[in-house]
Each structure stands twice: as C-alpha cells, then as structure tokens.
Design a protein around this motif. Structure first.
Motif, PDB file in Angstrom:
ATOM      1  N   ASP A 131       0.832  -1.204   0.000  1.00  0.00           N
ATOM      2  CA  ASP A 131       0.000   0.000   0.000  1.00  0.00           C
ATOM      3  C   ASP A 131       0.868   1.256   0.000  1.00  0.00           C
ATOM      4  OD1 ASP A 131      -2.589   1.403   0.249  1.00  0.00           O
ATOM      5  OD2 ASP A 131      -1.792   1.958   2.233  1.00  0.00           O
ATOM      6  N   ARG A 158       2.235  10.198  -3.675  1.00  0.00           N
ATOM      7  CA  ARG A 158       1.241  11.197  -3.267  1.00  0.00           C
ATOM      8  C   ARG A 158       1.350  11.597  -1.803  1.00  0.00           C
ATOM      9  NH1 ARG A 158      -1.692   7.161  -5.759  1.00  0.00           N
ATOM     10  NH2 ARG A 158      -2.727   6.681  -3.792  1.00  0.00           N
ATOM     11  N   ARG A 199       1.106   4.307  -2.868  1.00  0.00           N
ATOM     12  CA  ARG A 199       0.706   5.670  -2.534  1.00  0.00           C
ATOM     13  C   ARG A 199       1.871   6.616  -2.270  1.00  0.00           C
ATOM     14  NH1 ARG A 199      -2.555   6.716   1.850  1.00  0.00           N
ATOM     15  NH2 ARG A 199      -1.251   5.429   3.165  1.00  0.00           N
TER      16      ARG A 199
END
Length: 101
Positions: free
Chosen positions: A18, A25, A22
């Motif tokens: 995960d 960002r 991500r």
C-alpha cells in the motif's frame, strides 16, 4: 492452520504494498509515520531486519531526496520480511547503502 508470524508477515506485506502504491502522493511526514508504524510492528514481532530497514527508511523520509531513498528501501522490504538476525540486517542495510551512493 496459519502461524501467527505468517499473519504478521502478510499484514506487513500488505502495508508495504500500500505504501509503495501511494508513496508518490504522500508527504515526507506521512511516509515517515507509515514507515515508523511498520518498524513498530516488526520490532514487536522480532523481525529485526525489517525493523532496522523501516527505522532507517523513516529517517530518510524526512531528508531531501527522500523519494529515491524510499524506493530503494521498498525494493529491499521483501528480503527484510523474510530475514532473520543480525547477518540479514547488515546485508540488507549494506545493499541499501550501496544503492543510495
């Protein structure tokens, strides 16, 4: 029957995947917090190689060039999840140091 350590490794693997998705960002502080959470779980469960790598990664997340450092660290996370003991820890951190220089 799944062993408890296998469940921890899966949970950590999911967190790492995960974070990898991500990371572009997230702010440096968010990355630091995510890596520190991974470090804490690894420490509690005796995953020394992953604990050391996550600790170093959380520190690097706050420095200039953190995106490159994070990517290098994430690439070694699978090894760290499977690693045991000081020898694995030192080998993984040495490989990371070479990649970052």
């Amino acid at each position: 029957m799944t062993r408890p350590l296998d469940q921890v490794r899966k949970q950590l693997g999911d967190r790492i995947a995960d974070l990898n998705k991500r990371a572009a960002r997230l702010s440096p502080l968010d990355i630091h917090e995510q890596m520190d959470a991974i470090r804490e779980v690894a420490a509690v469960n005796g995953l020394a190689a992953l604990e050391s790598l996550a600790h170093r990664s959380s520190q690097l997340a706050l420095l200039p060039g953190h995106r490159i450092a994070l990517q290098c660290c994430l690439e070694h996370m699978d090894e760290a999840l499977d690693g045991n003991g000081t020898t694995d820890t030192n080998a993984i951190l040495a490989a990371l140091a070479i990649r970052l220089h």
